[in-house]
Design an enzyme around this catalytic site. Sequence first.
Site: not given
Length: 148
Positions: A11-12, A19, A24, A75, A78, A99, A101, A108
């Site tokens: 998502p996103n 964003r 990012y 990725n 969330a 995986e 990110h 964070r």
Amino acid sequence: MNNKIIIINGPNLNLLGEREQSQYGSMTFDKLKEMCKKKSQELKLEVVFAQSNVEGELVNIIQDSRNNSDGMIINAAAFTHTSVAIRDALNIYKKPIIELHISNIYKREEFRQKSLISDIVTGGIFGLGTDGYILAIISMQKLLGNEN
Ligand code: DQA
């Protein structure tokens, strides 16, 4: 026959470039897709680039890819921190999984510092920006014994 990899985005991530650029970066999702396709072609990998904002759709994509891909870069965004369903689907995928990110999730908020998938994947890349996708493609090529 070339190996086939799938790059799955949660998502996103479709709004990359728009964003939270401080986390990012400024690369758009379309540009990222183009860059991943180019690198994969260079390394003689077939690539499918997928994105969904919907948890169940991501589960379907993961399930469907188990019989038509040789390796996966994911990725989960969330859902990394919340989705037992995505973890379970990944567990059924018996091939290499990386995986990924873009940001360093361990630097964070506390809720991002827990990944529900790290302990079942082959390896991970985080905190290296969108370059992480290129690094993941190179690593996947090696994992698949596809070095030219
Ligand atoms: C992310 C990190 C997640 O915590 C976040 O929800 C994302 C993107 C990353 O690429 O850094 O959407 O997976």
